[in-house]
Write a protein that holds these residues in place. Sequence first.
Motif, PDB file in Angstrom:
ATOM      1  N   UNK A 190     -11.476   5.437 -27.995  1.00  0.00           N
ATOM      2  CA  UNK A 190     -11.028   6.760 -28.413  1.00  0.00           C
ATOM      3  C   UNK A 190     -10.253   7.489 -27.322  1.00  0.00           C
ATOM      4  N   UNK A 191     -10.297   6.985 -26.092  1.00  0.00           N
ATOM      5  CA  UNK A 191      -9.722   7.683 -24.942  1.00  0.00           C
ATOM      6  C   UNK A 191      -8.449   6.993 -24.467  1.00  0.00           C
ATOM      7  N   UNK A 192      -7.510   7.812 -23.977  1.00  0.00           N
ATOM      8  CA  UNK A 192      -6.231   7.254 -23.522  1.00  0.00           C
ATOM      9  C   UNK A 192      -6.453   6.266 -22.385  1.00  0.00           C
ATOM     10  N   UNK A 193      -5.709   5.145 -22.430  1.00  0.00           N
ATOM     11  CA  UNK A 193      -5.879   4.111 -21.411  1.00  0.00           C
ATOM     12  C   UNK A 193      -4.546   3.456 -21.066  1.00  0.00           C
ATOM     13  N   UNK A 194      -3.532   4.281 -20.804  1.00  0.00           N
ATOM     14  CA  UNK A 194      -2.210   3.741 -20.500  1.00  0.00           C
ATOM     15  C   UNK A 194      -1.831   3.832 -19.036  1.00  0.00           C
ATOM     16  N   UNK A 195      -2.812   3.848 -18.160  1.00  0.00           N
ATOM     17  CA  UNK A 195      -2.561   4.070 -16.735  1.00  0.00           C
ATOM     18  C   UNK A 195      -1.650   3.005 -16.117  1.00  0.00           C
ATOM     19  N   UNK A 196      -1.938   1.735 -16.372  1.00  0.00           N
ATOM     20  CA  UNK A 196      -1.126   0.686 -15.745  1.00  0.00           C
ATOM     21  C   UNK A 196       0.287   0.665 -16.330  1.00  0.00           C
ATOM     22  N   UNK A 197       0.396   0.953 -17.618  1.00  0.00           N
ATOM     23  CA  UNK A 197       1.724   1.027 -18.247  1.00  0.00           C
ATOM     24  C   UNK A 197       2.560   2.108 -17.569  1.00  0.00           C
ATOM     25  N   UNK A 198       1.932   3.226 -17.238  1.00  0.00           N
ATOM     26  CA  UNK A 198       2.639   4.319 -16.588  1.00  0.00           C
ATOM     27  C   UNK A 198       3.085   3.950 -15.187  1.00  0.00           C
ATOM     28  N   UNK A 199       2.181   3.417 -14.376  1.00  0.00           N
ATOM     29  CA  UNK A 199       2.544   3.111 -12.999  1.00  0.00           C
ATOM     30  C   UNK A 199       3.590   2.000 -12.949  1.00  0.00           C
ATOM     31  N   UNK A 200       3.538   1.055 -13.888  1.00  0.00           N
ATOM     32  CA  UNK A 200       4.550  -0.004 -13.922  1.00  0.00           C
ATOM     33  C   UNK A 200       5.920   0.566 -14.269  1.00  0.00           C
ATOM     34  N   UNK A 201       5.960   1.516 -15.204  1.00  0.00           N
ATOM     35  CA  UNK A 201       7.234   2.145 -15.556  1.00  0.00           C
ATOM     36  C   UNK A 201       7.809   2.907 -14.359  1.00  0.00           C
ATOM     37  N   UNK A 202       6.959   3.622 -13.639  1.00  0.00           N
ATOM     38  CA  UNK A 202       7.435   4.376 -12.482  1.00  0.00           C
ATOM     39  C   UNK A 202       7.868   3.449 -11.357  1.00  0.00           C
ATOM     40  N   UNK A 203       7.175   2.346 -11.174  1.00  0.00           N
ATOM     41  CA  UNK A 203       7.565   1.383 -10.141  1.00  0.00           C
ATOM     42  C   UNK A 203       8.955   0.816 -10.435  1.00  0.00           C
ATOM     43  N   UNK A 204       9.294   0.705 -11.715  1.00  0.00           N
ATOM     44  CA  UNK A 204      10.639   0.242 -12.109  1.00  0.00           C
ATOM     45  C   UNK A 204      11.639   1.392 -12.172  1.00  0.00           C
ATOM     46  N   UNK A 205      11.150   2.615 -11.874  1.00  0.00           N
ATOM     47  CA  UNK A 205      11.960   3.837 -11.947  1.00  0.00           C
ATOM     48  C   UNK A 205      12.483   4.088 -13.359  1.00  0.00           C
ATOM     49  N   UNK A 206      11.714   3.707 -14.343  1.00  0.00           N
ATOM     50  CA  UNK A 206      12.049   3.989 -15.742  1.00  0.00           C
ATOM     51  C   UNK A 206      11.405   5.330 -16.103  1.00  0.00           C
ATOM     52  N   UNK A 207      12.032   6.400 -15.625  1.00  0.00           N
ATOM     53  CA  UNK A 207      11.408   7.716 -15.729  1.00  0.00           C
ATOM     54  C   UNK A 207      11.317   8.233 -17.163  1.00  0.00           C
ATOM     55  N   UNK A 208      12.271   7.882 -18.003  1.00  0.00           N
ATOM     56  CA  UNK A 208      12.183   8.318 -19.397  1.00  0.00           C
ATOM     57  C   UNK A 208      11.014   7.638 -20.100  1.00  0.00           C
ATOM     58  N   UNK A 209      10.804   6.368 -19.785  1.00  0.00           N
ATOM     59  CA  UNK A 209       9.650   5.662 -20.342  1.00  0.00           C
ATOM     60  C   UNK A 209       8.360   6.307 -19.863  1.00  0.00           C
ATOM     61  N   UNK A 210       8.315   6.629 -18.573  1.00  0.00           N
ATOM     62  CA  UNK A 210       7.129   7.280 -18.009  1.00  0.00           C
ATOM     63  C   UNK A 210       6.879   8.622 -18.677  1.00  0.00           C
ATOM     64  N   UNK A 211       7.932   9.367 -18.920  1.00  0.00           N
ATOM     65  CA  UNK A 211       7.783  10.670 -19.567  1.00  0.00           C
ATOM     66  C   UNK A 211       7.220  10.522 -20.986  1.00  0.00           C
ATOM     67  N   UNK A 212       7.691   9.508 -21.701  1.00  0.00           N
ATOM     68  CA  UNK A 212       7.188   9.276 -23.057  1.00  0.00           C
ATOM     69  C   UNK A 212       5.713   8.867 -23.031  1.00  0.00           C
ATOM     70  N   UNK A 213       5.345   8.074 -22.049  1.00  0.00           N
ATOM     71  CA  UNK A 213       3.949   7.640 -21.927  1.00  0.00           C
ATOM     72  C   UNK A 213       3.042   8.841 -21.694  1.00  0.00           C
ATOM     73  N   UNK A 214       3.444   9.716 -20.778  1.00  0.00           N
ATOM     74  CA  UNK A 214       2.628  10.894 -20.477  1.00  0.00           C
ATOM     75  C   UNK A 214       2.586  11.839 -21.667  1.00  0.00           C
ATOM     76  N   UNK A 215       3.724  12.017 -22.341  1.00  0.00           N
ATOM     77  CA  UNK A 215       3.752  12.894 -23.517  1.00  0.00           C
ATOM     78  C   UNK A 215       2.830  12.364 -24.606  1.00  0.00           C
ATOM     79  N   UNK A 216       2.826  11.046 -24.802  1.00  0.00           N
ATOM     80  CA  UNK A 216       1.944  10.448 -25.810  1.00  0.00           C
ATOM     81  C   UNK A 216       0.484  10.619 -25.419  1.00  0.00           C
ATOM     82  N   UNK A 217       0.196  10.481 -24.129  1.00  0.00           N
ATOM     83  CA  UNK A 217      -1.178  10.663 -23.642  1.00  0.00           C
ATOM     84  C   UNK A 217      -1.644  12.091 -23.878  1.00  0.00           C
ATOM     85  N   UNK A 218      -0.791  13.044 -23.565  1.00  0.00           N
ATOM     86  CA  UNK A 218      -1.145  14.452 -23.763  1.00  0.00           C
ATOM     87  C   UNK A 218      -1.359  14.772 -25.239  1.00  0.00           C
ATOM     88  N   UNK A 219      -0.488  14.261 -26.084  1.00  0.00           N
ATOM     89  CA  UNK A 219      -0.621  14.500 -27.526  1.00  0.00           C
ATOM     90  C   UNK A 219      -1.907  13.890 -28.070  1.00  0.00           C
TER      91      UNK A 219
END
Length: 231
Positions: A190-219
């Motif tokens: 039931x709880x958000x668990x996209x932590x590794x997906x986020x850090x991998x996106x940021x490591x690749x500097x895919x900032x739009x992907x990272x933003x979408x991941x965080x927005x989905x987590x917040x929602x």
Amino acid sequence: MPGTGGVTRSTLRQQIADALRDEVLAGRLRPGRAFTVKEIADQYGVSATPVREALVDLSAQGILEADQHRGFRVPEYSVADYRDMIEARSLVTDGMFQVLASGHPAFGTPPEDPRTAAALTTVRRRGEEAQRAAAAGDLTILIGYDLRFWRELSNLFGNPYLTAFLDRLRVQSWVCAVQHLLRLPDLRGRLWAGHTELVDALARRETETARRIVAAANSHSLALLERLTGG
């Protein structure tokens, strides 16, 4: 608090603060719970001074509220408060991602900077632990690793004020959320668990992907609290 006879007041202050912080984040100290310095000092068998200092520290972090006439109490945050916390967090993380896209050296290029690679590995490891806790429905473990994940991730930007501000927001968010999440008999899945997906996106500097991941987590988090509270 056994075994504190040989520790300094500063250490004792931190031990008391850590113990109470854990109690609030675990939901064992419920919202609205009030107590005095004397009550906590008696509970731990220590003098009032380090207890007062610990409670003031926790108030500064948003974990407790100072009551001028009654001492301190656990905050009673509403879903509206949680929405505001989510908005504030989003403004901070969007700013982080924006400067990263503009060339901020936060994540570097791992082959060129072994320290960056090591730091990213550590952050990712925290994310893996958070995901395991989320899958198991272990809220207390999840909160601990989630806070460490975000603290270490924001540390990579090299701005201690940014790290402290975001950490305070995330702590307050968990203080608000935990009281409602504990109503669920089973939190597995039931709880958000996209932590590794986020850090991998940021490591690749895919900032739009990272933003979408965080927005989905917040929602996801906000929708879950709204369902639990009818808000």
